[in-house]
Design a protein around this motif. Sequence first.
Motif, mmCIF file in Angstrom:
data_model
loop_
_atom_site.group_PDB
_atom_site.id
_atom_site.type_symbol
_atom_site.label_atom_id
_atom_site.label_comp_id
_atom_site.label_asym_id
_atom_site.label_seq_id
_atom_site.Cartn_x
_atom_site.Cartn_y
_atom_site.Cartn_z
ATOM 1 N N THR A 20 -6.606 1.341 0.534
ATOM 2 C CA THR A 20 -5.612 2.131 -0.859
ATOM 3 C C THR A 20 -5.314 2.647 -2.273
ATOM 4 O O THR A 20 -4.809 3.122 -2.349
ATOM 5 C CB THR A 20 -4.676 0.537 -0.435
ATOM 6 N N SER A 26 0.689 4.199 1.133
ATOM 7 C CA SER A 26 1.247 3.223 0.973
ATOM 8 C C SER A 26 2.534 3.646 2.748
ATOM 9 O O SER A 26 2.638 2.187 2.502
ATOM 10 C CB SER A 26 2.867 3.425 0.126
ATOM 11 N N ASN A 27 3.138 4.387 3.376
ATOM 12 C CA ASN A 27 3.266 4.306 4.645
ATOM 13 C C ASN A 27 2.999 3.831 5.680
ATOM 14 O O ASN A 27 3.406 3.799 6.653
ATOM 15 C CB ASN A 27 3.903 5.396 4.607
ATOM 16 N N GLU A 29 0.132 1.367 5.445
ATOM 17 C CA GLU A 29 -0.329 0.272 4.774
ATOM 18 C C GLU A 29 0.118 -0.651 5.467
ATOM 19 O O GLU A 29 -0.437 -1.962 6.166
ATOM 20 C CB GLU A 29 0.330 -0.078 3.463
ATOM 21 N N HIS A 82 -0.166 7.253 -5.524
ATOM 22 C CA HIS A 82 0.486 6.096 -4.856
ATOM 23 C C HIS A 82 2.035 6.662 -5.761
ATOM 24 O O HIS A 82 2.443 5.818 -6.729
ATOM 25 C CB HIS A 82 0.251 4.968 -4.515
ATOM 26 N N GLU A 85 5.165 4.253 -5.810
ATOM 27 C CA GLU A 85 4.734 3.075 -6.849
ATOM 28 C C GLU A 85 4.389 3.101 -8.432
ATOM 29 O O GLU A 85 5.319 2.624 -9.216
ATOM 30 C CB GLU A 85 3.424 1.720 -6.621
#
Length: 133
Positions: A20, A26-27, A29, A82, A85
Motif C-alpha cells: 500500500t 486506496s481504491n 486496497e 494517498h 487520506e
Amino acid sequence: MNWSLIFKLSLFGLAMAFATVYFIPSNVEPFCWLAIFIICAYIIAKNCSSDYFLTGLLVSLVNCVWITAIHILLFKTYMPNHPMEAANMAKCPMGNHPRRMMLVVGPIVGVISGLVLGLFSFIASKFIKKSAV
C-alpha cells in the motif's frame, strides 16, 4: 492458541503494508483485503480446532502493528501516494500530527478488521473440514 499460525498469517499484513505504500492505490486496497480475509479464514478454519474467532481477531491485531509501523516509518512515501487520506487527515483534530493520528487510528482499524476476520473465520469453520493433526 496457535501463535505460529497467527504470526504466519500476519505476514499478509506486512506484505500489504509495503504494497500500500508503493503499489496499491486506496481504491483497490479493500478488494485485496477481502481476498486476504477469505484466504486467512479458510486457513484458520482448516488448521485450528477451536477459537476461530479469536484467532482471526489476533491475526488482524498483529496486522495492524505491521501496517501502522510501516506506514509511520515510510510516511513521506505513503502520503504522496494517498492524497485522499492526506486530505481527510488534515480535516481531523490531530491533522497537524498525521503520524500520531496513524498511531491512534491504526489499532482501531485493526480491531474492526479483526472482528470481520474473526467472523469470517468462525463462519468458515462451519463449512470446512479440519486437517488431520
